[in-house]
Design a protein around this motif. Structure first.
Motif, PDB file in Angstrom:
ATOM      1  N   ILE A   1      24.335 -45.402   4.468  1.00 19.50           N
ATOM      2  CA  ILE A   1      25.795 -43.520   4.894  1.00 19.50           C
ATOM      3  C   ILE A   1      25.227 -44.072   6.499  1.00 19.50           C
ATOM      4  CG2 ILE A   1      25.770 -41.336   4.657  1.00 19.50           C
ATOM      5  CD1 ILE A   1      23.771 -41.913   2.132  1.00 19.50           C
TER       6      ILE A   1
ATOM      7  N   TYR B   1      28.899 -46.992   2.266  1.00 24.25           N
ATOM      8  CA  TYR B   1      28.658 -45.922   1.018  1.00 24.25           C
ATOM      9  C   TYR B   1      29.231 -44.788   1.194  1.00 24.25           C
ATOM     10  CZ  TYR B   1      26.869 -48.871  -2.755  1.00 24.25           C
ATOM     11  OH  TYR B   1      27.309 -49.911  -3.537  1.00 24.25           O
ATOM     12  N   ASP B   2      28.846 -44.362   1.999  1.00 26.98           N
ATOM     13  CA  ASP B   2      28.981 -42.982   2.527  1.00 26.98           C
ATOM     14  C   ASP B   2      29.262 -42.433   4.310  1.00 26.98           C
ATOM     15  OD1 ASP B   2      29.984 -40.235   2.529  1.00 26.98           O
ATOM     16  OD2 ASP B   2      28.366 -39.627   0.214  1.00 26.98           O
TER      17      ASP B   2
ATOM     18  N   ARG C   1      23.906 -36.470  -0.905  1.00 27.69           N
ATOM     19  CA  ARG C   1      24.092 -37.997  -0.577  1.00 27.69           C
ATOM     20  C   ARG C   1      23.556 -39.286  -1.146  1.00 27.69           C
ATOM     21  NH1 ARG C   1      28.379 -36.993   2.815  1.00 27.69           N
ATOM     22  NH2 ARG C   1      29.910 -35.097   2.348  1.00 27.69           N
TER      23      ARG C   1
ATOM     24  N   THR D   1      23.904 -42.474  -4.140  1.00 25.13           N
ATOM     25  CA  THR D   1      24.110 -43.495  -3.912  1.00 25.13           C
ATOM     26  C   THR D   1      23.249 -43.352  -4.171  1.00 25.13           C
ATOM     27  OG1 THR D   1      25.006 -42.617  -1.895  1.00 25.13           O
ATOM     28  CG2 THR D   1      24.246 -44.604  -1.254  1.00 25.13           C
TER      29      THR D   1
END
Length: 334
Positions: free
Chosen positions: A78, A98-99, A113, A117
């Motif tokens: 992330i 992923y983010d 988040r 994840t």
């Protein structure tokens, strides 16, 4: 408890993230990408929170370093950044992140988040584990079926009982001596186990004939590699399965069958099986002749090296003869 590595050149950001996450996760802080890589040599995280803008090695460079290592390439990342423009977010996601979390960090956003994840990656890992277990069960059943089929083929002709297993054993030994991996050598074993599967399509009157074959009968026998390859061509589990069957009677000088291939045109697995198959055939007693001694058979392999057989494979077989026990007992390896 999940392990999270936080990589950011700001001590303030590191401390803030650690305070928010430490109650639920093992957290490892790093002020630089190079230090993070050293930490990962000893601790493999389940998730990495990665600052995008850092001196020396920025987030993108660090991410690309992860992708070079198979053991790290699947770790979810992330990105953290104060640059919240859509273009920046798109670049991070295109890299494979992923983010994306903007700075300053908002507690609820970070915790949500991170949790989502890790939940997603855990689900994928569990799904992969179940898939691997199911695949293993299918492969085991498949290999057991192959072994039974090979036994059935050998049983059609009492003179060749155990032939396929012996050839498979020799083949595995040769591949190991060539430096093949254990998995590839195991695959070679099962490919060799089925090298004569096409004999299912050879008439019993030919297969079990007590005298030498006529020219016409020999032509029928020569069809078994083609028949076998046709039977096995749709099975994709083992690379080279149909090649081992179709080409194991090709000769290194090009005078073999069914296609008259020569030298390196013949797939390596077929060249290996050819040596193993011929050795076992020479040392096995048939109704019309007595089997040769191991020493005589080895001498014949050497004589035909470069003509019928790949010289490298013959040399490997000669060198491992003692470990195979071919000079010491009649049963040989199975």
């Amino acid at each position: 408890m999940h392990k999270i590595l936080i990589v950011d050149d700001s001590k303030t950001v590191l401390n803030q993230a650690m305070i928010l996450l430490k109650e639920s996760y093992h957290v490892f802080p790093s002020l630089s990408g190079s230090l993070a890589l050293k930490i990962m040599e000893h601790q493999t995280p389940d998730l990495i929170l990665l600052d995008l803008m850092m001196p020396e090695m920025d987030g993108k460079e660090f991410f690309l370093e992860l992708q070079k290592e198979k053991k790290w390439s699947d770790i979810p990342v992330i990105f953290l950044t104060s640059d919240t423009e859509d273009q920046t977010e798109a670049q991070c996601l295109n890299l494979g992140a992923y983010d994306f979390i903007g700075k300053p960090i908002v507690k609820e956003v970070l915790l949500s988040r991170v949790a989502k994840t890790l939940e997603l990656t855990d689900y994928r890992k569990n799904l992969q584990k179940k898939l691997d277990e199911k695949t293993h069960q299918i492969e085991t059943a498949y290999l057991q079926t192959m072994a039974a089929l090979a036994h059935t083929i050998d049983a059609k002709d009492p003179d060749t009982n155990g032939h396929s297993r012996r050839v498979a054993g020799y083949t595995k030994q040769i591949t190991q001596s060539l430096g093949w991996s254990e998995q590839d050598s195991e695959n070679a074993y099962f490919i060799a186990l089925l090298h004569d599967v096409g004999k299912i399509g050879v008439p019993d009157a030919v297969l079990k004939k007590q005298d030498r074959l006529t020219d016409k009968e020999y032509e029928l026998m020569k069809q078994h590699p083609v028949i076998g390859a046709e039977i096995l061509k749709e099975i994709k589990m083992l690379d080279g399965l149909s090649d081992g069957t179709l080409y194991h009677h090709e000769r290194f000088d090009g005078s073999g069958y069914p296609n008259g291939l020569k030298g390196d045109e013949i797939p390596l697995i077929a060249r290996i099986i050819s040596v193993a198959d011929t050795y076992d055939a020479m040392t096995s007693t048939r109704c019309y002749r007595k089997g040769l001694s191991p020493e005589t058979a080895m001498a014949e392999l050497k004589k035909q090296s470069g003509r019928q057989f790949d010289p490298e494979i013959v040399n490997k077989f000669l060198k491992i003869a003692d470990s195979l026990g071919v000079h010491k007992n009649e049963d040989r390896i199975m």
